[in-house]
Structures are given as C-alpha cells and as structure tokens.
Write an enzyme that holds these catalytic residues in place. Structure first.
Site, PDB file in Angstrom:
ATOM      1  CG  ASN A  22      53.237  65.842  34.421  1.00  0.00           C
ATOM      2  OD1 ASN A  22      52.233  65.547  33.779  1.00  0.00           O
ATOM      3  ND2 ASN A  22      54.078  66.800  34.049  1.00  0.00           N
ATOM      4  CD1 TRP A  23      51.300  59.386  35.549  1.00  0.00           C
ATOM      5  CD2 TRP A  23      49.456  58.514  34.590  1.00  0.00           C
ATOM      6  NE1 TRP A  23      50.760  58.475  36.432  1.00  0.00           N
ATOM      7  CE2 TRP A  23      49.628  57.924  35.868  1.00  0.00           C
ATOM      8  CE3 TRP A  23      48.362  58.124  33.815  1.00  0.00           C
ATOM      9  CZ2 TRP A  23      48.748  56.962  36.372  1.00  0.00           C
ATOM     10  CZ3 TRP A  23      47.485  57.170  34.310  1.00  0.00           C
ATOM     11  CH2 TRP A  23      47.682  56.595  35.578  1.00  0.00           C
ATOM     12  CE  LYS A  24      56.640  65.357  31.987  1.00  0.00           C
ATOM     13  NZ  LYS A  24      57.987  65.851  31.666  1.00  0.00           N
ATOM     14  CG  HIS A  76      54.862  70.870  32.585  1.00  0.00           C
ATOM     15  ND1 HIS A  76      55.792  70.753  31.586  1.00  0.00           N
ATOM     16  CD2 HIS A  76      55.229  70.010  33.563  1.00  0.00           C
ATOM     17  CE1 HIS A  76      56.687  69.848  31.946  1.00  0.00           C
ATOM     18  NE2 HIS A  76      56.370  69.389  33.151  1.00  0.00           N
ATOM     19  CD  GLU A 123      57.015  68.384  29.200  1.00  0.00           C
ATOM     20  OE1 GLU A 123      55.911  67.855  29.367  1.00  0.00           O
ATOM     21  OE2 GLU A 123      58.068  67.928  29.706  1.00  0.00           O
ATOM     22  CD  GLU A 147      58.077  70.074  36.867  1.00  0.00           C
ATOM     23  OE1 GLU A 147      58.041  68.924  37.297  1.00  0.00           O
ATOM     24  OE2 GLU A 147      57.568  70.408  35.776  1.00  0.00           O
ATOM     25  N   GLY A 176      63.324  65.422  32.440  1.00  0.00           N
ATOM     26  CA  GLY A 176      63.493  64.313  31.497  1.00  0.00           C
ATOM     27  C   GLY A 176      64.917  64.132  31.007  1.00  0.00           C
ATOM     28  CB  SER A 180      65.743  64.014  36.467  1.00  0.00           C
ATOM     29  OG  SER A 180      65.706  64.305  35.080  1.00  0.00           O
ATOM     30  N   GLY A 194      57.818  63.045  36.633  1.00  0.00           N
ATOM     31  CA  GLY A 194      57.435  62.659  35.276  1.00  0.00           C
ATOM     32  C   GLY A 194      57.747  61.199  35.006  1.00  0.00           C
ATOM     33  N   GLY A 195      58.866  60.961  34.372  1.00  0.00           N
ATOM     34  CA  GLY A 195      59.245  59.611  33.944  1.00  0.00           C
ATOM     35  C   GLY A 195      59.082  58.534  35.007  1.00  0.00           C
TER      36      GLY A 195
END
Ligand code: PGA
Length: 250
Positions: free
Chosen positions: A10-12, A96, A98, A168, A174, A214, A235-236
């Site tokens: 998930n590049w966001k 998500h 976010e 999640e 993150g 994470s 993500g990251g």
C-alpha cells in the site's frame, strides 16, 4: 484448506510516476520466481497507468487506493471502476483507517465502494481495525466484526469467498509497533468466524485475511505461520524493492 497467500503493498501518498515505475522495475526480477504468492502493488491514481504498463507480463498485479460506487457523474475527486478497468487494475484498497479517520469514510461507503468494485471485476481489499483506545477497552473484536459485517452487507456467500480483508490495528500502522502474532491471529480468526456466521463455512474457509501494521521482512515468516493469516498489507516496507520482495518471498 489451503488459501493462496496474498501480499499487497500500500504505497499510500508516495511515489511519482517516475519513482513508481522505477520501483516496479526493481521489484519484477526479485519476485519473478515466486509462484506461490499473489503479489499486488496498490498505488496513487496518477501513476497507475504507468506502473500497470511497467508490470505487464510480470506476476505483479496492480491495485488502486480508492474507487467510487457510481459509474460516472458529478463526484469531484473520485475515480470510477471503468477508469480502473481501462488501466487493468485488479485490486483496490478500501476502508483504510486513514480514509476513515481523515476523510470521513463510513462503513456504508466502504460497503458501496466494495460492492461496486467487485461487480466490476476488481477485488476489494477491505480494511478494518481498532484504535488503541478500543484495544485497551477490550472491545476490539466487536468493533472489527461490526466493521466487517457492515462492509459485507449485500454480498452473497460465493462472492465473499473471493474477497480480501485486511486487519490493521491502527496503533500498529506506521508506528513500528507490530501486533504480536497471537494478537493478529486472534482477530483474523474472529473475522473468519464472523464470515462463517453471516454467510457460510465455505465462504469463511476461502476468504483471504491479511494482517497489516508495520510488517517487515523480519516479522513476516512467523506471521504467515498463523492459521488464519493469509498475507499482509504492507505500507512503509512496500516502498523499497528489497524489503517488499523479502516479504513476498517469505
Ligand atoms: P505500515 O502501513 O506497514 O507502514 O504500518 C500498513 C498500512 O497502513 O496498510
């Protein structure tokens, strides 16, 4: 029953067209030999077309980070399933935390977006998860199950079998604070049981449930050993080809 693992990045709001194409090109040879895992890169709308082109002929499927439920019309800032289909997008991250926390995404909206995506042949990756406050109050399973029941409203059991859910916990996104394998398994198991209760056992046995928050190369192996965890939403660590490929090739 064996479910095929699915690892999605998930590049966001990261990667320009140039950076996204570079990342896909770096990733391709690193995951090319992996025949056991579904590999997905979910990216911002601006680079979808270019990275879909770059990923052609590889085992990397492309995903979007949002889609609207209406076919077209006056919905400024939104993207339709037809637009994603034109590019060859196969997955879409929906619900998500976010989106829920910063952009007012509701359970009802997640349900409408998910149903529209599925109807258009795009597999929704439906996200759920609790805040630290809810975790500490001890009501996290009820919270997550309610999110999933709402998101799956109106689907048939046969359709649900083809969906992907991502659990999640918000406190683990993150933050470098991964849920323990037991914590991930506990909630993924509860989600599967909720699917069995709302639909049937076949749907529960088939639906794929990812953990996200994470996830790192160092944690993926033990995570994937949990019986109800079928993959990860990353993500990251999905922004670096070396890290993401190490996760895919767990
Ligand atoms: P993270 O993000 O891996 O950076 O924690 C996961 C996600 O939000 O999908």
């Amino acid at each position: 029953m064996a479910r095929r693992p699915i690892i999605a990045g998930n590049w966001k709001m990261n990667n320009t067209i140039a950076a996204g194409v570079k990342l896909i090109n770096e990733l391709k040879p690193l995951v090319a030999d992996n025949k056991e895992v579904d590999v997905v890169a979910c990216a911002p709308a601006t680079c979808l077309s270019a990275i879909a082109e770059a990923a052609k002929g590889s085992n990397i499927a492309i995903g979007a980070e949002n889609v609207h439920w209406e076919k077209s019309g006056a919905y400024t800032g939104e993207i339709s399933t037809e637009m994603l289909n034109e590019i060859g997008v196969k997955y879409v991250v929906l619900g998500h935390s976010e989106r829920r926390d910063y952009f007012g995404e509701t359970d009802e909206g997640v349900n409408k977006r998910s149903r529209a995506a599925y109807a258009a042949g795009i597999t929704p990756i439906i996200c759920c998860g609790e805040s630290l406050e809810i975790r500490e109050a001890g009501t996290y399973i009820d919270h997550v199950v309610a999110q999933i029941n709402a998101a799956l409203e109106g689907f048939t059991a046969a359709e649900v079998a083809e969906l992907v859910i991502a659990y999640e916990p918000i406190w683990a996104i993150g933050t470098g604070k991964t849920a323990t394998f037991e914590q991930a398994e506990e909630v993924c198991k509860a989600i599967r049981e909720a699917v069995a209760k709302k639909f049937d056992q076949a749907a529960a046995d088939a639906i794929r449930i990812q953990y996200g928050g994470s996830v790192k190369p160092a944690t993926i192996k033990d995570l994937m050993q949990q019986p109800n965890v079928d993959g990860a939403l990353v993500g990251g660590a999905s922004l670096k080809a070396a890290d993401f490929s190490a996760i895919v090739n767990f």
